[in-house]
Structures are given as C-alpha cells and as structure tokens.
Design a protein around this motif. Structure first.
Motif, mmCIF file in Angstrom:
data_model
loop_
_atom_site.group_PDB
_atom_site.id
_atom_site.type_symbol
_atom_site.label_atom_id
_atom_site.label_comp_id
_atom_site.label_asym_id
_atom_site.label_seq_id
_atom_site.Cartn_x
_atom_site.Cartn_y
_atom_site.Cartn_z
ATOM 1 N N TYR A 101 0.849 -1.196 0.000
ATOM 2 C CA TYR A 101 0.000 0.000 0.000
ATOM 3 C C TYR A 101 0.886 1.248 0.000
ATOM 4 C CZ TYR A 101 -3.541 -3.253 1.858
ATOM 5 O OH TYR A 101 -4.400 -4.307 2.065
ATOM 6 N N ASP A 118 -10.305 2.408 -3.104
ATOM 7 C CA ASP A 118 -10.156 1.915 -4.469
ATOM 8 C C ASP A 118 -11.292 2.485 -5.313
ATOM 9 O OD1 ASP A 118 -9.110 0.510 -6.628
ATOM 10 O OD2 ASP A 118 -8.643 -1.233 -5.390
ATOM 11 N N LYS A 119 -11.268 2.251 -6.608
ATOM 12 C CA LYS A 119 -12.273 2.821 -7.512
ATOM 13 C C LYS A 119 -13.691 2.436 -7.139
ATOM 14 C CE LYS A 119 -9.934 3.790 -11.824
ATOM 15 N NZ LYS A 119 -9.817 3.471 -13.242
ATOM 16 N N LEU A 141 -7.163 4.931 2.443
ATOM 17 C CA LEU A 141 -7.195 4.832 0.983
ATOM 18 C C LEU A 141 -8.528 4.289 0.500
ATOM 19 C CD1 LEU A 141 -3.679 3.172 0.581
ATOM 20 C CD2 LEU A 141 -4.239 5.568 0.135
ATOM 21 N N PHE A 166 -1.943 5.906 -9.058
ATOM 22 C CA PHE A 166 -2.057 6.560 -7.756
ATOM 23 C C PHE A 166 -1.255 7.863 -7.747
ATOM 24 C CE2 PHE A 166 -0.759 7.380 -3.405
ATOM 25 C CZ PHE A 166 -1.949 7.240 -2.716
ATOM 26 N N TYR A 169 -5.997 0.683 -1.226
ATOM 27 C CA TYR A 169 -5.609 0.755 -2.625
ATOM 28 C C TYR A 169 -4.265 0.038 -2.705
ATOM 29 C CZ TYR A 169 -4.505 2.449 -7.287
ATOM 30 O OH TYR A 169 -4.191 2.512 -8.621
ATOM 31 N N THR A 180 -7.682 11.015 -5.918
ATOM 32 C CA THR A 180 -8.783 10.087 -6.201
ATOM 33 C C THR A 180 -8.842 8.911 -5.245
ATOM 34 O OG1 THR A 180 -8.624 10.654 -8.547
ATOM 35 C CG2 THR A 180 -9.791 8.611 -7.998
ATOM 36 N N TYR A 181 -7.689 8.391 -4.866
ATOM 37 C CA TYR A 181 -7.648 7.149 -4.085
ATOM 38 C C TYR A 181 -7.425 7.399 -2.594
ATOM 39 C CZ TYR A 181 -7.195 5.612 -8.855
ATOM 40 O OH TYR A 181 -7.407 5.415 -10.195
ATOM 41 N N CYS A 182 -7.552 8.642 -2.172
ATOM 42 C CA CYS A 182 -7.366 8.986 -0.765
ATOM 43 C C CYS A 182 -8.713 9.308 -0.123
ATOM 44 C CB CYS A 182 -6.438 10.189 -0.632
ATOM 45 S SG CYS A 182 -4.806 9.904 -1.321
ATOM 46 N N ASN A 183 -8.904 8.828 1.081
ATOM 47 C CA ASN A 183 -10.138 9.092 1.816
ATOM 48 C C ASN A 183 -9.900 10.309 2.704
ATOM 49 O OD1 ASN A 183 -12.419 9.113 3.383
ATOM 50 N ND2 ASN A 183 -12.437 6.912 3.752
ATOM 51 N N ARG A 213 -0.820 0.367 -11.279
ATOM 52 C CA ARG A 213 -1.610 0.899 -10.153
ATOM 53 C C ARG A 213 -0.823 1.951 -9.373
ATOM 54 N NH1 ARG A 213 -6.376 -1.317 -8.646
ATOM 55 N NH2 ARG A 213 -6.003 -0.921 -6.439
ATOM 56 N N SER A 261 -2.768 10.729 -9.583
ATOM 57 C CA SER A 261 -3.855 11.397 -8.848
ATOM 58 C C SER A 261 -3.315 12.388 -7.816
ATOM 59 C CB SER A 261 -4.772 10.363 -8.178
ATOM 60 O OG SER A 261 -4.218 9.876 -6.981
#
Length: 202
Positions: free
Chosen positions: A33, A42-43, A40, A71, A49, A81-84, A67, A74
């Motif tokens: 990761y 995913d789509k 993270l 990442f 991710y 995009t892949y971060c919360n 991948r 982004s």
C-alpha cells in the motif's frame, strides 16, 4: 480550493502487510500500500488501494506498476482520487506553518503555494518529481512499514476500534517472512532499542 501535494503518496512511504484486515483473512499476504490502507479508497469505494503483491510480482513491478503510477498521477493532478480525505489525518491537517519539530514530524501534505517548505522539510527530490511530473520512482521508499500482524497501539476508526497485540510466534513469523521477500537492494539492518539485532550488506 488550493491544489495539494503529498510526499508520502509520492514515494516516501510504503506499507507491506495487511493492516486492518478482517478477521479470518491471511495476516501475511504481501500486499503493498502507498499509505495506511484505512486512509485509501479503491475505484469501487472499498477501503485500501493496493499497488500489488510481493508474493505474486517483483518489487519493481509493484513499485512502478500501473496501479502505482495511477495513484501517483492522482497526487500530481491534485485530485487525490484514491485517498479518503474524510479520515486521512494528513489531508485534514494542511497548513502553511513551517515545521518546528523533528524532520519526522514535518507535514506530509502541503499546498502547492507552500511547496518550498515541503522541499526543505521532506527532501529536494520532490522538486524533481513535481517539475517533471514523474510517476515512475527511481528511488526506493524512505520508509517501509511492515504490517504482518494485527498489532497496533492505536484504535483508529478507519482500521479498527480495539487495540490488538500479536504474540511472539506471530512476530517471529513476520520477521522471517520479511527476510524471505528480499526485495530491498540496499543494505539492511535491524535494531531494537538501538541494539543491533540483524544486518545484511548488499
């Protein structure tokens, strides 16, 4: 909204293992990761991710695979995009103040208008990454966090709500599995409380 940049997501950090895995799943699974999996997405909106898996792919194929590059794109575009961002403490704590603590405490995320602070605090190599829009990393991560067991002295809601501790057998297994990966090309040494325990010279 000001564009941001994250040094962790751009090659300063990698996490290997299975942090926050549901009970009943393999602890030692070799997933890689770019950050804490609980931070993270995913789509499909699921947590985590994964760049790839060290049991199934070479380190180079994981570290600079499709991948990983997606990442990093982004991060460079500023959309994360892949971060919360609802749970990531780095994205929630973006400020313009210079770091006053140790190098380790320097903010991992800076606004682009404050990027000179990040270069000073996190390394000049980030200037090259940003100016040349690099998504392929020639350097290894500065930090490799090994999460082969569920031990954690934190109870972050993003991963778990209870403290968990591994037993001695789990920790020995984790260390042996790490050595078996042999993905580090540089010299490797292990110290515990500054006492040398193990060393490999390349």
């Amino acid at each position: 909204m000001s564009r941001k940049y994250c040094s962790i997501g751009m090659g300063d950090w990698v996490e290997v293992g299975n942090t926050g895995a549901p009970d009943g799943t393999p602890i030692v699974n070799g997933d890689v990761y770019p950050c804490c999996p609980g931070w993270l997405l995913d789509k499909d909106g699921s947590d985590g991710y994964v760049f790839g898996n060290l049991f199934k792919e070479s380190w180079e194929d994981v570290w600079n695979g499709k991948r990983a590059k997606r990442f990093r794109e982004s991060i460079l575009s500023g959309d994360f995009t892949y971060c919360n961002d609802a749970v990531c403490p780095h994205l929630q704590n973006v400020h313009s103040n210079p770091n006053v603590g140790s190098d380790d405490s320097a903010p991992a995320v800076r606004k682009i208008e404050d990027i000179e602070l990040l270069y000073k605090e996190r390394g000049e190599h980030h200037r090259n990454i940003i100016e040349n829009n690099l998504v392929t990393m020639k350097h290894a991560p500065m930090v490799v966090k090994l999460d082969y067991d569920k031990s954690c002295n934190l109870s972050c809601p993003s991963c778990r709500v209870d403290l968990q501790t591994a037993n001695r057998e789990e920790l020995v297994l984790a260390f042996c599995d790490f050595l078996a990966f042999r993905f580090l090309s540089a010299s490797f040494s292990l110290t515990v409380f500054n006492f040398p325990v193990y060393s490999i010279q390349s």
